[in-house]
Design an enzyme around this catalytic site. Structure first.
Site, mmCIF file in Angstrom:
data_model
loop_
_atom_site.group_PDB
_atom_site.id
_atom_site.type_symbol
_atom_site.label_atom_id
_atom_site.label_comp_id
_atom_site.label_asym_id
_atom_site.label_seq_id
_atom_site.Cartn_x
_atom_site.Cartn_y
_atom_site.Cartn_z
ATOM 1 N N ASN A 39 0.837 -1.189 0.000
ATOM 2 C CA ASN A 39 0.000 0.000 0.000
ATOM 3 C C ASN A 39 0.881 1.251 0.000
ATOM 4 O OD1 ASN A 39 -1.649 2.175 0.713
ATOM 5 N ND2 ASN A 39 -1.981 1.427 2.799
ATOM 6 N N ILE A 71 -4.707 5.275 3.468
ATOM 7 C CA ILE A 71 -5.297 3.938 3.402
ATOM 8 C C ILE A 71 -4.743 3.150 4.580
ATOM 9 C CG2 ILE A 71 -5.564 1.828 2.071
ATOM 10 C CD1 ILE A 71 -5.111 3.427 -0.458
ATOM 11 N N PRO A 72 -5.573 2.839 5.575
ATOM 12 C CA PRO A 72 -5.029 2.208 6.806
ATOM 13 C C PRO A 72 -4.411 0.861 6.536
ATOM 14 C CG PRO A 72 -7.428 2.069 6.753
ATOM 15 C CD PRO A 72 -7.030 2.947 5.607
ATOM 16 N N CYS A 73 -3.340 0.563 7.276
ATOM 17 C CA CYS A 73 -2.703 -0.763 7.212
ATOM 18 C C CYS A 73 -3.045 -1.566 8.446
ATOM 19 C CB CYS A 73 -1.190 -0.607 7.080
ATOM 20 S SG CYS A 73 -0.704 -0.019 5.447
ATOM 21 N N SER A 81 -0.042 4.740 2.917
ATOM 22 C CA SER A 81 -0.345 4.084 4.168
ATOM 23 C C SER A 81 -0.980 5.017 5.200
ATOM 24 C CB SER A 81 0.908 3.456 4.766
ATOM 25 O OG SER A 81 1.930 4.415 4.905
#
Length: 248
Positions: free
Chosen positions: A240, A246-248, A243
């Site tokens: 991703n 867009i949550p990891c 990051s």
């Protein structure tokens, strides 16, 4: 009577070194039974010892080697069919499955590497220190942080994802999106997610996770309609490029 541990005398170390030499020489064609026989072990015992010493199973180690060789061939402009043949695979379908399993993208997506894209970049202040932000005309595509690495390393990490793209420094073009992304102003933050269709499905699923909640790779795989692709989901999460957003 004292029982000596064979490992303390390097026995298994030397056996596994020989096994790795055989795999390196013969590639993916050598089977577990053949390897075990050559090492004078049963297949089950050989698999256990190999996994303990090498850290992965013999099959997975062979897949890693094959994948690495295939990547090198594609980077040198071999076709997918040529790559499959040179890597010792039975055809393009096997090559495609190998890339989907471990890279969550097709061989063609890997080979293109951002060709034809113009990516704008700039360094900005963020809540986590200096941030390298990249984007296209359609939205942000990458964020890297230099708080625990050098700026050059952060740049290399993002550029290595799309090495054939054209890069232009353009702070003013990105600034409005960056200010919104880091909560300095209100506004939409368009994202331009550059990846294979499978990766994009995973990243979209991550954005649906409510703040403060957690999930698992297997749950994400179920959600996107690929319940058996747990490893590929893990790879996509790890790759991703945005990051923070867009949550990891």
């Amino acid at each position: 009577m004292q029982v000596l541990d064979e490992d303390t005398h390097g026995y298994h170390f030397h056996v596994m070194r020989r096994a790795l030499d055989v795999i390196d020489a013969q590639g993916p064609s050598v089977s577990l039974d053949e390897l075990a026989s050559e090492m004078n072990m049963s297949p089950a015992h050989f698999q256990r010892v190999f996994s303990r010493w090498v850290g992965v199973s013999p099959k997975r180690y062979q897949q890693y080697l094959t994948l690495g060789h295939a990547k090198a061939l594609l980077e040198n402009r071999f076709t997918t069919l040529q790559t499959a043949h040179e890597a010792g695979l039975s055809g393009g379908g096997r090559l495609h499955d190998l890339f989907l399993r471990w890279e969550a993208m097709s061989p063609g997506d890997f080979a293109r590497k951002g060709e034809g894209l113009t990516i704008y970049w700039g360094w900005f202040d963020s809540p986590f220190g200096p941030a390298l932000v990249m984007g296209t005309d359609k939205g942000l595509c990458g964020i890297g942080f230099a708080s625990e690495c050098t700026e050059a390393e952060a740049m290399l990490d993002l550029q290595s994802r799309w090495p054939d793209a054209s890069y232009i420094e353009a702070l003013d073009r990105l600034a409005p999106w960056v200010r919104s992304a880091f909560g300095q102003t209100k506004g939409d933050v368009p994202l331009f997610m550059i990846g294979a269709p499978f990766q994009i499905k995973v990243w979209e699923a991550l954005m649906r996770i409510p703040s403060g909640h957690v999930t698992t790779y297997s749950e994400i795989a179920e959600f996107i309609g690929h319940p058996k692709a747990v490893r590929a989901v893990g790879t996509a999460v790890g790759r991703n490029p945005i990051s923070y957003l867009i949550p990891c």
